[in-house]
Design an enzyme around this catalytic site. Sequence first.
Site, mmCIF file in Angstrom:
data_model
loop_
_atom_site.group_PDB
_atom_site.id
_atom_site.type_symbol
_atom_site.label_atom_id
_atom_site.label_comp_id
_atom_site.label_asym_id
_atom_site.label_seq_id
_atom_site.Cartn_x
_atom_site.Cartn_y
_atom_site.Cartn_z
ATOM 1 C CG ASP A 45 -2.038 -0.986 1.190
ATOM 2 O OD1 ASP A 45 -3.157 -0.523 1.169
ATOM 3 O OD2 ASP A 45 -1.590 -2.260 1.296
ATOM 4 C CD GLU A 68 -7.099 3.257 1.966
ATOM 5 O OE1 GLU A 68 -7.304 2.818 0.886
ATOM 6 O OE2 GLU A 68 -8.023 2.976 2.991
ATOM 7 C CG ASP A 121 -7.858 2.750 -2.415
ATOM 8 O OD1 ASP A 121 -6.785 2.393 -1.959
ATOM 9 O OD2 ASP A 121 -9.031 2.436 -2.258
ATOM 10 C CB ILE A 123 -3.863 -1.736 -2.321
ATOM 11 C CG1 ILE A 123 -2.277 -1.887 -2.930
ATOM 12 C CG2 ILE A 123 -4.521 -3.244 -2.429
ATOM 13 C CD1 ILE A 123 -1.607 -2.785 -2.199
ATOM 14 C CG ASP A 124 -10.278 -0.131 -4.014
ATOM 15 O OD1 ASP A 124 -10.909 0.088 -2.877
ATOM 16 O OD2 ASP A 124 -11.236 -0.171 -5.192
ATOM 17 C CB THR A 126 -6.000 -3.541 1.685
ATOM 18 O OG1 THR A 126 -5.905 -2.284 1.293
ATOM 19 C CG2 THR A 126 -4.808 -4.096 2.177
ATOM 20 C CG ASP A 267 -12.871 3.065 -0.901
ATOM 21 O OD1 ASP A 267 -11.578 2.331 -1.314
ATOM 22 O OD2 ASP A 267 -13.246 2.930 0.317
HETATM 23 P P1 AMP Z 1 -14.753 -3.630 -1.577
HETATM 24 O O1 AMP Z 1 -13.460 -4.223 -1.867
HETATM 25 O O2 AMP Z 1 -15.595 -2.969 -2.595
HETATM 26 O O3 AMP Z 1 -15.612 -4.469 -0.419
HETATM 27 O O4 AMP Z 1 -14.433 -2.251 -0.805
HETATM 28 C C1 AMP Z 1 -13.434 -2.133 -0.335
HETATM 29 C C2 AMP Z 1 -13.234 -0.673 0.428
HETATM 30 O O5 AMP Z 1 -14.178 -0.630 1.257
HETATM 31 C C3 AMP Z 1 -12.030 -0.538 1.101
HETATM 32 O O6 AMP Z 1 -10.984 0.322 0.285
HETATM 33 C C4 AMP Z 1 -12.534 0.534 2.397
HETATM 34 O O7 AMP Z 1 -12.173 1.932 2.152
HETATM 35 C C5 AMP Z 1 -13.909 0.139 2.260
HETATM 36 N N1 AMP Z 1 -14.085 -0.254 3.561
HETATM 37 C C6 AMP Z 1 -13.458 -0.731 4.679
HETATM 38 N N2 AMP Z 1 -13.963 -1.108 5.880
HETATM 39 C C7 AMP Z 1 -15.101 -0.979 5.405
HETATM 40 C C8 AMP Z 1 -16.324 -1.172 6.307
HETATM 41 N N3 AMP Z 1 -16.151 -1.769 7.520
HETATM 42 N N4 AMP Z 1 -17.515 -0.898 5.836
HETATM 43 C C9 AMP Z 1 -17.761 -0.413 4.598
HETATM 44 N N5 AMP Z 1 -16.755 -0.144 3.941
HETATM 45 C C10 AMP Z 1 -15.246 -0.405 4.376
HETATM 46 MG MG MG Z 2 -10.187 1.302 -1.090
#
Ligand code: AMP
Ligand code: MG
Length: 328
Positions: A45, A68, A121, A123-124, A126, A267
Amino acid sequence: MNLTTPELKIAQTAARQAASVCMTVYDSLIEAAAKAGREPVTIADYASQAIINATLKVAFPDDAIMGEEHGSEFSRVLTDSQRQQVTDFVSKALDQNLTENDVKTILDNTDGSSGRMWIIDPIDGTKGFLGKRAYAIAIALKDENGLSLGVLGCPNLDLEHPGDQRGEGILFYAVRGQGAYREPLMGGEMFKIHTTDSSDEFHVATSYESAHNDETLFNQIIENVPIAYRNITRLDSQAKYGLVAAGCVTSYFRIVPEPDFHERIWDHAAGAIIVQEAGGIVSDFAGNPLDFNAGETLAKNRGAVASSKPIHPLLIEAIAKTNWQGEK
Ligand code: AMP
Ligand code: MG
């Protein structure tokens, strides 16, 4: 701005260099370091963020960067040897001999007076990265008229088998008013992409992590869409926006279960302009545009919906029939 604009070329180069480091780390043994809050973070990251920041700042020194990862956490969260690993990756990628302090300085050099802001981001997804699933490197540019460019590097993604992580990877990109495209992540033929035109198919992409989406509400919404055929693809990261833009699924939508949690702009920014330029619609659960001018979060919005044009209004209607705004 068009497809030969330096902003696009440099963002693509930065995404590729960052992706290359991420793929190296992904393929080796990785450990998460705990970061304040809920998200895991890895050396990749920080290396990815530093490579992208440095590349953008050399080319566009007056632009601001909102990413981020930050220098203070780089110093605090990682062990000495992890910081050294990050420094080695960044030095190699940028072909410079950097110190740890140089990397911290790069991570902190984010102010700019041009009025433009890069949203990153590194690493989106992670958690997907750590679980050897999908992840993405996301870079967007915002100016006084809104999002002007988006680049989404998706290592190992294969559009025919999303989630398998055995493809050559895809670089999605879009420039405002110029359409959306994909090409192999590390270079190759480009293809214009378009969201689906059909009004009788409904295929959804959603988070792999169930904590990132209110699944009860999600299932209610799906039930409320008056189209029989449904297929759900679970995938981490903004690669989901790429699937919508390329017409592999019709729709991606999410709402965080906790009412006080707002989505972070990094994101969504790159994915949102790619879907819009591919002919789709991006909004919140009320049908309003996502507001990328409210700071680090989408503080003015609840929920996010990215969909093909024919399906978007059906989804907003389906959402309106639920109690999504109600007390939890
Ligand atoms: P995804 O891979 O689409 O599920 O989304 C990943 C992103 O969701 C991450 O980069 C975080 O910024 C965000 N995220 C992390 N933890 C949470 C959480 N508890 N609720 C909602 N979004 C989150
Ligand atoms: Mg992200």
